[in-house]
Scaffold this motif. Structure first.
Motif, PDB file in Angstrom:
ATOM      1  N   ALA A  34      57.941  20.798  25.988  1.00 15.83           N
ATOM      2  CA  ALA A  34      59.041  20.046  25.386  1.00 15.83           C
ATOM      3  C   ALA A  34      59.726  19.246  26.487  1.00 15.83           C
ATOM      4  O   ALA A  34      59.638  19.618  27.652  1.00 15.83           O
ATOM      5  CB  ALA A  34      60.034  21.002  24.739  1.00 15.83           C
ATOM      6  N   PRO A  35      60.389  18.153  26.134  1.00 15.27           N
ATOM      7  CA  PRO A  35      61.079  17.350  27.162  1.00 15.27           C
ATOM      8  C   PRO A  35      62.188  18.157  27.829  1.00 15.27           C
ATOM      9  O   PRO A  35      62.864  18.950  27.161  1.00 15.27           O
ATOM     10  CB  PRO A  35      61.677  16.180  26.379  1.00 15.27           C
ATOM     11  N   LEU A  36      62.353  17.915  29.119  1.00 14.08           N
ATOM     12  CA  LEU A  36      63.345  18.664  29.903  1.00 14.08           C
ATOM     13  C   LEU A  36      64.747  18.539  29.306  1.00 14.08           C
ATOM     14  O   LEU A  36      65.484  19.523  29.194  1.00 14.08           O
ATOM     15  CB  LEU A  36      63.327  18.150  31.352  1.00 14.08           C
ATOM     16  N   GLY A  37      65.100  17.299  28.909  1.00 17.34           N
ATOM     17  CA  GLY A  37      66.441  17.062  28.361  1.00 17.34           C
ATOM     18  C   GLY A  37      66.685  17.907  27.114  1.00 17.34           C
ATOM     19  O   GLY A  37      67.763  18.502  26.943  1.00 17.34           O
ATOM     20  N   SER A  38      65.668  17.993  26.239  1.00 15.24           N
ATOM     21  CA  SER A  38      65.823  18.793  25.022  1.00 15.24           C
ATOM     22  C   SER A  38      66.016  20.254  25.377  1.00 15.24           C
ATOM     23  O   SER A  38      66.864  20.939  24.807  1.00 15.24           O
ATOM     24  CB  SER A  38      64.579  18.673  24.135  1.00 15.24           C
ATOM     25  N   VAL A  39      65.203  20.718  26.337  1.00 10.15           N
ATOM     26  CA  VAL A  39      65.285  22.130  26.716  1.00 10.15           C
ATOM     27  C   VAL A  39      66.675  22.467  27.233  1.00 10.15           C
ATOM     28  O   VAL A  39      67.258  23.482  26.865  1.00 10.15           O
ATOM     29  CB  VAL A  39      64.196  22.468  27.761  1.00 10.15           C
ATOM     30  N   LYS A  40      67.224  21.588  28.064  1.00 11.47           N
ATOM     31  CA  LYS A  40      68.575  21.831  28.587  1.00 11.47           C
ATOM     32  C   LYS A  40      69.577  21.947  27.438  1.00 11.47           C
ATOM     33  O   LYS A  40      70.436  22.838  27.437  1.00 11.47           O
ATOM     34  CB  LYS A  40      68.993  20.700  29.529  1.00 11.47           C
ATOM     35  N   ALA A  41      69.464  21.044  26.476  1.00 13.32           N
ATOM     36  CA  ALA A  41      70.391  21.067  25.335  1.00 13.32           C
ATOM     37  C   ALA A  41      70.188  22.329  24.500  1.00 13.32           C
ATOM     38  O   ALA A  41      71.147  22.960  24.047  1.00 13.32           O
ATOM     39  CB  ALA A  41      70.184  19.824  24.477  1.00 13.32           C
ATOM     40  N   TRP A  42      68.921  22.739  24.321  1.00 13.13           N
ATOM     41  CA  TRP A  42      68.635  23.928  23.507  1.00 13.13           C
ATOM     42  C   TRP A  42      69.175  25.199  24.171  1.00 13.13           C
ATOM     43  O   TRP A  42      69.711  26.069  23.508  1.00 13.13           O
ATOM     44  CB  TRP A  42      67.124  24.076  23.286  1.00 13.13           C
ATOM     45  N   VAL A  43      68.959  25.254  25.504  1.00 13.47           N
ATOM     46  CA  VAL A  43      69.484  26.432  26.219  1.00 13.47           C
ATOM     47  C   VAL A  43      70.997  26.493  26.048  1.00 13.47           C
ATOM     48  O   VAL A  43      71.565  27.548  25.755  1.00 13.47           O
ATOM     49  CB  VAL A  43      69.122  26.378  27.731  1.00 13.47           C
ATOM     50  N   ARG A  44      71.643  25.329  26.198  1.00  9.34           N
ATOM     51  CA  ARG A  44      73.099  25.308  26.077  1.00  9.34           C
ATOM     52  C   ARG A  44      73.535  25.739  24.686  1.00  9.34           C
ATOM     53  O   ARG A  44      74.440  26.541  24.518  1.00  9.34           O
ATOM     54  CB  ARG A  44      73.614  23.907  26.400  1.00  9.34           C
ATOM     55  N   ARG A  45      72.832  25.258  23.669  1.00  8.70           N
ATOM     56  CA  ARG A  45      73.182  25.662  22.304  1.00  8.70           C
ATOM     57  C   ARG A  45      72.963  27.153  22.095  1.00  8.70           C
ATOM     58  O   ARG A  45      73.735  27.822  21.423  1.00  8.70           O
ATOM     59  CB  ARG A  45      72.345  24.868  21.289  1.00  8.70           C
ATOM     60  N   GLY A  46      71.888  27.637  22.692  1.00 11.70           N
ATOM     61  CA  GLY A  46      71.606  29.079  22.596  1.00 11.70           C
ATOM     62  C   GLY A  46      72.729  29.904  23.196  1.00 11.70           C
ATOM     63  O   GLY A  46      73.163  30.901  22.617  1.00 11.70           O
ATOM     64  N   LEU A  47      73.208  29.445  24.344  1.00 10.03           N
ATOM     65  CA  LEU A  47      74.297  30.165  25.024  1.00 10.03           C
ATOM     66  C   LEU A  47      75.585  30.114  24.196  1.00 10.03           C
ATOM     67  O   LEU A  47      76.275  31.126  24.039  1.00 10.03           O
ATOM     68  CB  LEU A  47      74.543  29.542  26.405  1.00 10.03           C
ATOM     69  N   GLU A  48      75.890  28.936  23.686  1.00  7.98           N
ATOM     70  CA  GLU A  48      77.107  28.797  22.878  1.00  7.98           C
ATOM     71  C   GLU A  48      77.043  29.692  21.647  1.00  7.98           C
ATOM     72  O   GLU A  48      77.999  30.375  21.291  1.00  7.98           O
ATOM     73  CB  GLU A  48      77.299  27.330  22.450  1.00  7.98           C
ATOM     74  N   ARG A  49      75.865  29.704  21.036  1.00  6.25           N
ATOM     75  CA  ARG A  49      75.695  30.512  19.817  1.00  6.25           C
ATOM     76  C   ARG A  49      75.845  32.003  20.148  1.00  6.25           C
ATOM     77  O   ARG A  49      76.470  32.755  19.415  1.00  6.25           O
ATOM     78  CB  ARG A  49      74.307  30.232  19.232  1.00  6.25           C
ATOM     79  N   LEU A  50      75.223  32.387  21.244  1.00  5.62           N
ATOM     80  CA  LEU A  50      75.281  33.796  21.649  1.00  5.62           C
ATOM     81  C   LEU A  50      76.732  34.238  21.835  1.00  5.62           C
ATOM     82  O   LEU A  50      77.151  35.293  21.356  1.00  5.62           O
ATOM     83  CB  LEU A  50      74.502  33.998  22.955  1.00  5.62           C
ATOM     84  N   LYS A  51      77.496  33.415  22.519  1.00  8.25           N
ATOM     85  CA  LYS A  51      78.893  33.760  22.783  1.00  8.25           C
ATOM     86  C   LYS A  51      79.661  33.879  21.458  1.00  8.25           C
ATOM     87  O   LYS A  51      80.402  34.844  21.243  1.00  8.25           O
ATOM     88  CB  LYS A  51      79.529  32.681  23.665  1.00  8.25           C
ATOM     89  N   LYS A  52      79.443  32.904  20.598  1.00  4.86           N
ATOM     90  CA  LYS A  52      80.155  32.888  19.313  1.00  4.86           C
ATOM     91  C   LYS A  52      79.793  34.122  18.492  1.00  4.86           C
ATOM     92  O   LYS A  52      80.663  34.807  17.940  1.00  4.86           O
ATOM     93  CB  LYS A  52      79.746  31.621  18.562  1.00  4.86           C
ATOM     94  N   CYS A  53      78.497  34.416  18.419  1.00  5.17           N
ATOM     95  CA  CYS A  53      78.049  35.555  17.615  1.00  5.17           C
ATOM     96  C   CYS A  53      78.648  36.852  18.154  1.00  5.17           C
ATOM     97  O   CYS A  53      79.069  37.713  17.384  1.00  5.17           O
ATOM     98  CB  CYS A  53      76.530  35.656  17.617  1.00  5.17           C
ATOM     99  N   MET A  54      78.659  36.982  19.490  1.00  4.80           N
ATOM    100  CA  MET A  54      79.175  38.222  20.064  1.00  4.80           C
ATOM    101  C   MET A  54      80.678  38.330  19.857  1.00  4.80           C
ATOM    102  O   MET A  54      81.196  39.418  19.630  1.00  4.80           O
ATOM    103  CB  MET A  54      78.797  38.317  21.546  1.00  4.80           C
ATOM    104  N   GLU A  55      81.367  37.207  19.934  1.00  3.01           N
ATOM    105  CA  GLU A  55      82.824  37.239  19.700  1.00  3.01           C
ATOM    106  C   GLU A  55      83.125  37.622  18.261  1.00  3.01           C
ATOM    107  O   GLU A  55      84.012  38.418  17.980  1.00  3.01           O
ATOM    108  CB  GLU A  55      83.444  35.872  20.025  1.00  3.01           C
ATOM    109  N   ASN A  56      82.343  37.049  17.323  1.00  6.88           N
ATOM    110  CA  ASN A  56      82.587  37.345  15.907  1.00  6.88           C
ATOM    111  C   ASN A  56      82.299  38.783  15.559  1.00  6.88           C
ATOM    112  O   ASN A  56      82.873  39.326  14.623  1.00  6.88           O
ATOM    113  CB  ASN A  56      81.713  36.433  15.029  1.00  6.88           C
TER     114      ASN A  56
END
Lengths: 249, 202
Positions: B178-200
């Motif tokens: 996958a393109p590097l730029g997409s991967v960076k964005a996906w990792v960031r979204r994964g991290l944001e989601r993880l934090k949100k899910c754990m907080e909830n």
């Protein structure tokens, strides 16, 4: 960048802990960490989140070499740290090394001569050495064929135990040689893990208390092969070596 | 441990053990080698599992584990019970050391080979759970699996590869083609989601 500072900090912290922040960006963030409590708090938050993810990683038992190498490395610093601090232990640590070294040679002789009189030294020589012997506990562990295999010794008020190999001890891969003290009455308890050297070498380990405290009612010592160092209260597996533990005074 | 089954796959160190571990680390800070042996006994297999995942080589992972425990011996005083679970602190030490090693060019070459050769995940070690399976199991145990699965599988896969295998952005990109730029964005979204899910879930 349209992040406010807290968001940016949190994002950097997340990628720092994940490991995807690298190169110059990582080094810059490490500088920020030194100065900023908020950045450190953000990192801690992410370390906790990720630790929960790590819980699903199946454990794998490392080989014994990791423990023995680690122990050897901390052993060399433990003595110098104690001496540097001037703790009550420091005079002991400078004392026991030569003292135990000598006691050891003498104790070995006595223990073996008791078992095999006349095989080693003359009784005159023995008597001479005995005058200089510090008070010690000595255990002679025999293998299943009754051959003397390990000689275990410690000065009466010391915590360091020396384990001298008389015969090779084959510790099975992935196991440790756990030393147990067997009191006159009561259950066996673990006193430490030995890493048997190639005969006639010796190694040592530290007990949690002095020999006098731990061993005064102990009549026998034994070795079992366990998956890892045994905890207090643990039950020993089958003994591979066992033998008497005596007071040398 | 009494009366409770040991579940190594999801909880390497139980809450009861965590209190004991804190006590032992406090003793290690005072130079207590028996306490150090207990810490090693209680945690080494789990920590080795974490290091081995990232490094893929037993000998290298064992060196890292040894370095980590020597560091624990010297720095136990800097561990503060108030700042988190002892296991969290230990895992961070091991991961940081493993990442240092894996980011060095020669090592990365060796570890990356078996995973990128076929472009598919983990053929070489197919008896082990894949990174995505590990992530699923962990989120299941935290009761946030549903929350995390609102993310695309590819986004979760990025996060799992970076966390469990210690891959960099570009390695994840190569692995997933996958393109590097997409991967960076996906990792960031994964991290944001993880934090949100754990907080909830708290």
């Amino acid at each position: 960048m349209n992040y406010n500072r807290a968001d940016l900090l949190d994002r950097l912290a997340s990628e720092y802990v994940l490991g995807t922040l690298h190169g110059a960006a990582r080094r810059r963030f490490e500088k920020v960490l030194v100065e900023s409590a908020a950045a450190r708090a953000a990192v801690q938050g992410w370390e906790q989140r990720f630790a929960s993810l790590a819980a699903s990683v199946p454990p794998v038992v490392p080989s014994l070499r990791v423990w023995t190498a680690t122990e050897a490395r901390i052993a060399s610093t433990a003595a110098s740290v104690a001496a540097g601090r001037g703790s009550p232990r420091s005079w002991w640590s400078s004392f026991w090394k030569p003292a135990l070294g000598f006691a050891f040679g003498a104790a070995l002789t006595i223990a073996l001569v008791q078992l095999m009189p006349g095989a080693f030294v003359s009784l005159d020589e023995l008597a001479q050495r005995q005058q200089a012997l510090p008070q010690s506990y000595v255990g002679l562990l025999l293998d299943r064929e009754g051959l003397p295999t390990l000689l275990i010794s410690s000065t009466r008020h010391g915590t360091r135990v020396t384990v001298k190999s008389l015969r090779p001890v084959a510790v099975p891969a992935g196991k440790v040689a756990q030393i147990w003290a067997l009191p006159k009455d009561g259950a066996a308890f673990p006193i430490g893990v030995a890493v048997p050297a190639k005969p006639p070498g010796s190694t040592s380990f530290e007990m949690s208390a002095t020999s006098e405290k731990l061993l005064s009612n102990v009549t026998r010592l034994a070795v079992s092969f366990e998956d890892g160092p045994a905890r207090a209260g643990a039950t020993p597996g089958e003994f591979a070596l066992i033998g008497p533990c005596v007071k040398l005074w | 441990m009494k009366g409770r089954e040991f579940r190594p796959t999801l909880s390497a160190v139980s809450i009861t053990d965590s209190a004991q571990l804190q006590k032992d680390l406090a003793r290690v800070a005072l130079g207590d080698r028996a306490a150090f042996a207990r810490v090693y006994q209680a945690t080494s297999a789990h920590l080795f599992g974490v290091a081995l995942r990232i490094l893929n080589r037993r000998d290298v992972a064992e060196d890292v584990l040894q370095e980590a425990f020597v560091s624990v011996w010297h720095h136990a005083g800097s561990y503060q019970a108030a700042s988190g679970q002892p296991m969290t602190w230990l895992i961070s030490i091991v991961r940081n050391k493993a990442l240092d090693v894996v980011r060095s060019a020669s090592m990365r070459h060796e570890t990356a080979m078996p995973m990128t050769a076929d472009g598919e995940e983990m053929e070489v070690h197919d008896e082990r759970p894949s990174p995505l399976q590990l992530l699923t199991q962990a989120t299941e145990a935290m009761a946030i699996r549903g929350c995390m699965e609102a993310l695309d599988a590819s986004h979760r896969q990025c996060l799992a590869l970076a966390y469990y295998q210690g891959m960099s952005h570009s390695e994840v990109a190569a692995h997933m083609r996958a393109p590097l730029g997409s991967v960076k964005a996906w990792v960031r979204r994964g991290l944001e989601r993880l934090k949100k899910c754990m907080e909830n879930s708290q």
